[in-house]
Design an enzyme around this catalytic site. Structure first.
Site, PDB file in Angstrom:
ATOM      1  N   HIS A 101     -12.937  -3.513   3.863  1.00  0.00           N
ATOM      2  CA  HIS A 101     -11.495  -3.738   3.961  1.00  0.00           C
ATOM      3  C   HIS A 101     -10.898  -3.225   5.275  1.00  0.00           C
ATOM      4  O   HIS A 101     -10.320  -3.986   6.030  1.00  0.00           O
ATOM      5  CB  HIS A 101     -10.785  -3.081   2.761  1.00  0.00           C
ATOM      6  CG  HIS A 101      -9.303  -3.305   2.750  1.00  0.00           C
ATOM      7  ND1 HIS A 101      -8.582  -3.596   1.613  1.00  0.00           N
ATOM      8  CD2 HIS A 101      -8.376  -3.264   3.745  1.00  0.00           C
ATOM      9  CE1 HIS A 101      -7.303  -3.750   1.911  1.00  0.00           C
ATOM     10  NE2 HIS A 101      -7.155  -3.554   3.216  1.00  0.00           N
ATOM     11  N   HIS A 114      -7.200  -3.287   9.974  1.00  0.00           N
ATOM     12  CA  HIS A 114      -8.456  -3.954   9.625  1.00  0.00           C
ATOM     13  C   HIS A 114      -9.329  -4.124  10.872  1.00  0.00           C
ATOM     14  O   HIS A 114      -9.630  -5.245  11.279  1.00  0.00           O
ATOM     15  CB  HIS A 114      -8.163  -5.333   9.006  1.00  0.00           C
ATOM     16  CG  HIS A 114      -7.337  -5.299   7.758  1.00  0.00           C
ATOM     17  ND1 HIS A 114      -6.722  -6.419   7.221  1.00  0.00           N
ATOM     18  CD2 HIS A 114      -7.009  -4.267   6.919  1.00  0.00           C
ATOM     19  CE1 HIS A 114      -6.066  -6.085   6.113  1.00  0.00           C
ATOM     20  NE2 HIS A 114      -6.212  -4.790   5.911  1.00  0.00           N
ATOM     21  N   HIS A 165      -2.612   2.027   8.728  1.00  0.00           N
ATOM     22  CA  HIS A 165      -3.717   1.278   8.109  1.00  0.00           C
ATOM     23  C   HIS A 165      -3.915  -0.027   8.877  1.00  0.00           C
ATOM     24  O   HIS A 165      -2.940  -0.697   9.210  1.00  0.00           O
ATOM     25  CB  HIS A 165      -3.367   0.988   6.635  1.00  0.00           C
ATOM     26  CG  HIS A 165      -4.282   0.001   5.978  1.00  0.00           C
ATOM     27  ND1 HIS A 165      -5.612   0.272   5.733  1.00  0.00           N
ATOM     28  CD2 HIS A 165      -4.070  -1.260   5.520  1.00  0.00           C
ATOM     29  CE1 HIS A 165      -6.165  -0.771   5.141  1.00  0.00           C
ATOM     30  NE2 HIS A 165      -5.251  -1.723   5.010  1.00  0.00           N
ATOM     31  N   GLU A 179     -17.834  11.058  22.671  1.00  0.00           N
ATOM     32  CA  GLU A 179     -16.457  11.419  22.319  1.00  0.00           C
ATOM     33  C   GLU A 179     -16.188  11.420  20.809  1.00  0.00           C
ATOM     34  O   GLU A 179     -15.228  12.043  20.354  1.00  0.00           O
ATOM     35  CB  GLU A 179     -15.469  10.474  23.003  1.00  0.00           C
ATOM     36  CG  GLU A 179     -15.229  10.790  24.457  1.00  0.00           C
ATOM     37  CD  GLU A 179     -14.658  12.192  24.696  1.00  0.00           C
ATOM     38  OE1 GLU A 179     -13.501  12.406  24.322  1.00  0.00           O
ATOM     39  OE2 GLU A 179     -15.369  13.044  25.249  1.00  0.00           O
ATOM     40  N   GLU A 218       0.831  -1.218   0.000  1.00  0.00           N
ATOM     41  CA  GLU A 218       0.000   0.000   0.000  1.00  0.00           C
ATOM     42  C   GLU A 218       0.863   1.264   0.000  1.00  0.00           C
ATOM     43  O   GLU A 218       0.407   2.332   0.432  1.00  0.00           O
ATOM     44  CB  GLU A 218      -0.949   0.017   1.215  1.00  0.00           C
ATOM     45  CG  GLU A 218      -1.835  -1.207   1.376  1.00  0.00           C
ATOM     46  CD  GLU A 218      -2.976  -1.296   0.363  1.00  0.00           C
ATOM     47  OE1 GLU A 218      -3.006  -0.491  -0.573  1.00  0.00           O
ATOM     48  OE2 GLU A 218      -3.813  -2.203   0.513  1.00  0.00           O
TER      49      GLU A 218
END
Ligand code: 13P
Ligand code: ZN
Length: 269
Positions: free
Chosen positions: A210, A141, A139, A169, A116
């Site tokens: 994703h 998942h 990044h 919050e 990525e």
């Protein structure tokens, strides 16, 4: 030269990846992190003129030439990063026309940076333009965030406002909301460039079906955004089957915004 494994940025990344793995956000090699580093930060530990090998990047980002990044390696398991950082991590410098990186340390067993990388570099560039203190792209998942993209509208305002409504919050931590991209093939320049566009205007990006990517000045700040989104999504997933998901109404969100002096995205409340 000092031992790079004792560098604060290295220790911090290792404990962060351990933590993220234990949260269940980074199964197998899922997820990746990159951190912008200054030459002064790394020069006590590595000789910056010693290049191990050169790695291609699928697109050219000339604005980043000369910049240094610590990046997780492609295919590397988050659960193992702290056990063998020299195999799982690399320090790179962007060179040439911006479509190559020199490896200065790491990826010991012939590895390379995350698949990525286009998203990471593009997102760094966009965040740096608006925030000179920007440092981290993360990044992962996170389970509930992904689950929510299966059942909720992907329209950004609707998705963001549902998260805000779940617990007080959320609007405090991300008053600008979250950006969302529909499902796309991962690890390709297409999703990387589309993602970079989103970081012009947002610190949080959800990839439908994703995962989630966040930007921060520090690892902690990036992590804090991700965990707050995941908390909102977890509450949503817990209550949505009950059919009652009203949550915090607009008037109350406005009260929070006023009380905290939040810059809520224009026209969303
Ligand atoms: P990498 O192992 O190449 O970092 O890919 C993991 C991932 O999460 C792809 O989106
Ligand atoms: Zn991913």
């Amino acid at each position: 030269m000092k031992d790079i494994l004792t560098a604060p940025f290295m220790k911090e990344l290792e404990s962060m990846t351990d933590n993220m793995y234990r949260l269940g956000w980074n199964e197998r090699n899922g997820g990746n992190i990159s951190m912008l580093l200054d030459e002064e930060q790394i020069s006590p530990y590595i000789e910056c003129d010693k290049v191990i090998r050169t790695l291609p990047i699928k697109v050219a980002i000339p604005e980043l030439v000369g910049r240094y990044f610590l990046v997780t390696g492609t295919g590397k398991y988050f659960k193992n990063i702290s056990k063998n950082p020299e195999d799982a991590l690399g320090i790179i410098r962007i060179v040439g026309d911006g479509s190559e990186a020199e490896l200065l340390w790491g990826y010991q067993n012939g590895g390379s940076f995350t698949s990525e990388i286009v998203m990471h570099l593009g997102a760094h560039l966009e965040r740096m333009r608006s925030n000179p203190k920007h440092r981290v792209i993360m990044h992962a998942h996170p389970t509930n965030t992904i689950a929510m993209t299966h059942v909720h509208s992907l329209e950004e305002k609707e998705f963001s406002k549902t998260l805000w409504r779940m617990c007080t919050e959320c609007i405090v931590i991300f008053p600008e909301g979250v950006s969302v991209l529909p499902w796309m093939v991962s690890s390709h320049p297409g999703i990387g460039l589309a993602s970079a566009e989103k970081f012009k205007d947002y610190r949080i990006l959800i990839w439908a079906l994703h995962g989630c990517t966040v930007a921060g000045d520090t690892l902690d700040e990036a992590f804090g955004l991700m965990e707050t989104v995941e908390k909102g999504a977890e509450i949503y997933m817990k209550i949505q089957s009950s059919g009652c998901v009203t949550g915090i109404d607009d008037a109350s969100l406005k009260q929070v915004a006023e009380a905290f002096g939040l810059q809520v995205r224009e026209g969303w409340l």
